[in-house]
Design an enzyme around this catalytic site. Sequence first.
Site, PDB file in Angstrom:
ATOM      1  N   SER A   1       0.372  -1.566  -0.148  1.00  0.00           N
ATOM      2  CA  SER A   1      -0.151   0.180   0.018  1.00  0.00           C
ATOM      3  C   SER A   1       0.529   1.673   0.189  1.00  0.00           C
ATOM      4  O   SER A   1       0.251   2.616  -0.533  1.00  0.00           O
ATOM      5  CB  SER A   1      -0.996   0.028   1.537  1.00  0.00           C
ATOM      6  OG  SER A   1      -1.897  -0.844   0.918  1.00  0.00           O
TER       7      SER A   1
ATOM      8  N   LYS B   1       0.318   3.813  -2.665  1.00  0.00           N
ATOM      9  CA  LYS B   1      -0.437   4.860  -2.521  1.00  0.00           C
ATOM     10  C   LYS B   1      -0.014   6.140  -3.067  1.00  0.00           C
ATOM     11  O   LYS B   1      -0.895   7.110  -2.770  1.00  0.00           O
ATOM     12  CB  LYS B   1      -1.692   5.111  -1.642  1.00  0.00           C
ATOM     13  CG  LYS B   1      -3.025   2.841  -1.464  1.00  0.00           C
ATOM     14  CD  LYS B   1      -3.052   3.193  -0.560  1.00  0.00           C
ATOM     15  CE  LYS B   1      -4.581   2.370  -0.811  1.00  0.00           C
ATOM     16  NZ  LYS B   1      -4.110   0.492   0.220  1.00  0.00           N
TER      17      LYS B   1
ATOM     18  N   SER C   1      -6.241   3.752   3.963  1.00  0.00           N
ATOM     19  CA  SER C   1      -5.764   2.503   3.116  1.00  0.00           C
ATOM     20  C   SER C   1      -6.518   2.619   2.362  1.00  0.00           C
ATOM     21  O   SER C   1      -6.012   1.284   1.900  1.00  0.00           O
ATOM     22  CB  SER C   1      -4.771   2.038   3.505  1.00  0.00           C
ATOM     23  OG  SER C   1      -3.409   1.855   2.822  1.00  0.00           O
TER      24      SER C   1
ATOM     25  N   LYS D   1       2.489   6.365   4.960  1.00  0.00           N
ATOM     26  CA  LYS D   1       2.333   4.843   4.546  1.00  0.00           C
ATOM     27  C   LYS D   1       3.035   3.990   5.048  1.00  0.00           C
ATOM     28  O   LYS D   1       3.515   3.419   4.695  1.00  0.00           O
ATOM     29  CB  LYS D   1       1.819   5.806   2.687  1.00  0.00           C
ATOM     30  CG  LYS D   1       1.096   4.301   2.604  1.00  0.00           C
ATOM     31  CD  LYS D   1       0.084   5.246   3.074  1.00  0.00           C
ATOM     32  CE  LYS D   1      -1.611   4.021   2.831  1.00  0.00           C
ATOM     33  NZ  LYS D   1      -1.808   3.573   3.892  1.00  0.00           N
TER      34      LYS D   1
END
Length: 400
Positions: free
Chosen positions: A77, A80, A137, A243
């Site tokens: 993730s 992102k 997320s 993140k």
Amino acid sequence: MKKFTVSMLVISMLLMNLAVVVHANEADTVMEAAAIESQPNSAPALAPNALSAVVIDAESGTVIFEKNSHQKLPPASITKIMTMLLVMEAVDQGKLKLTDMVSTSERAASMGGSQIFLEVGEQMTVEDMLKGVAMASGNDASVALAEKIAGTEEQFVAMMNERAKQLGMKNTHFMNSNGLPVENHYSSAYDIALLSKELMKYELIRSFTGKYQDYLRKDSEKPFWLVNTNKLVRFYDGADGIKTGYTSEAKFCLSASAMRDGMRVIAVVMGAPSTKVRNAEVSQLLDYSFAQYMNYPIIKKGDVIGTLEIEKGMESKVDIVAPQNFTILVKRGSNTEQIHYVLDMDESMRAPIVEGQPIGKLMVYQGEALVKEYELLAPSTIERSSWWKLLKRSTKSLFH
């Protein structure tokens, strides 16, 4: 005797000039050596359990520590980060507004994994969708935003890969907007650090990624409680992003940002065996950076650092204003008296000049060693002047 002295002086000057030329041509080698010397050889225990790790100074981009930082790995993730960057750049360019409504397609709503549970046809503002990506997320929100910007996720992925090339991300290839497992989707810790450095320039993003909890649809019948997947923003002093990521293939990943005493550091860990290990190793990388290094200011954002003469332009000259803070990373307690900069720029250029066109370099030295090089870009477009205006300008100069 006098003739011999002059000859030796000439030879000496020629040798000095040759040295300058060689030094300029080998600038990358010199800076690479300087970067290697700056790395903490005395700290081999940093990030021992992660497959790959890197920590950089966000201002200068200098690598403080790295371990297999260019290895291609599944990013999960933390993909992102690129999705969020393209959204913010679209807003900056006026292609998108934070208040624009984003509709949820069937494809976006069908995304598994972490999500904000969007329903088909549900609408939400760009800002709220972005918050859902940054904090929770949301795989569904990532695809919805991608489709809003590019029409299809596939077209958005093409934009992601193009932007990656522009940023110098040499070991990255994206296949989707959210990082769900798929073949040929990879990045590296160093590339993610470059990407994170760019994203953290946006205050709005920092306000999302640095917050531990918030709500979506707060005043509706279905409020959604957002809890940041990055627990460091709650427990690490100065942490404000960025993140997390996890898949069974990628293991535990994190790109973290923290700021103390005006110095922002970005640490990336990929392939850690657990959340606990991931957070501990990132914290250690940040601790080491703040304890050992500091930013030394060279030029402040907004300072005029030079003037460029424009031949045959609508304007005869333009001030070169620093678009950012120019700094170098130095060891705490090191001697900074010999740090200075040199402008390597043509005294004049001929119009037309396009905004963003390279016009020279700002070169930072410590003594005689080149330690950092910044490219200077034209601050605005200067069109070629008409012959009549040039004539008037020449005539005016005769009487002044």
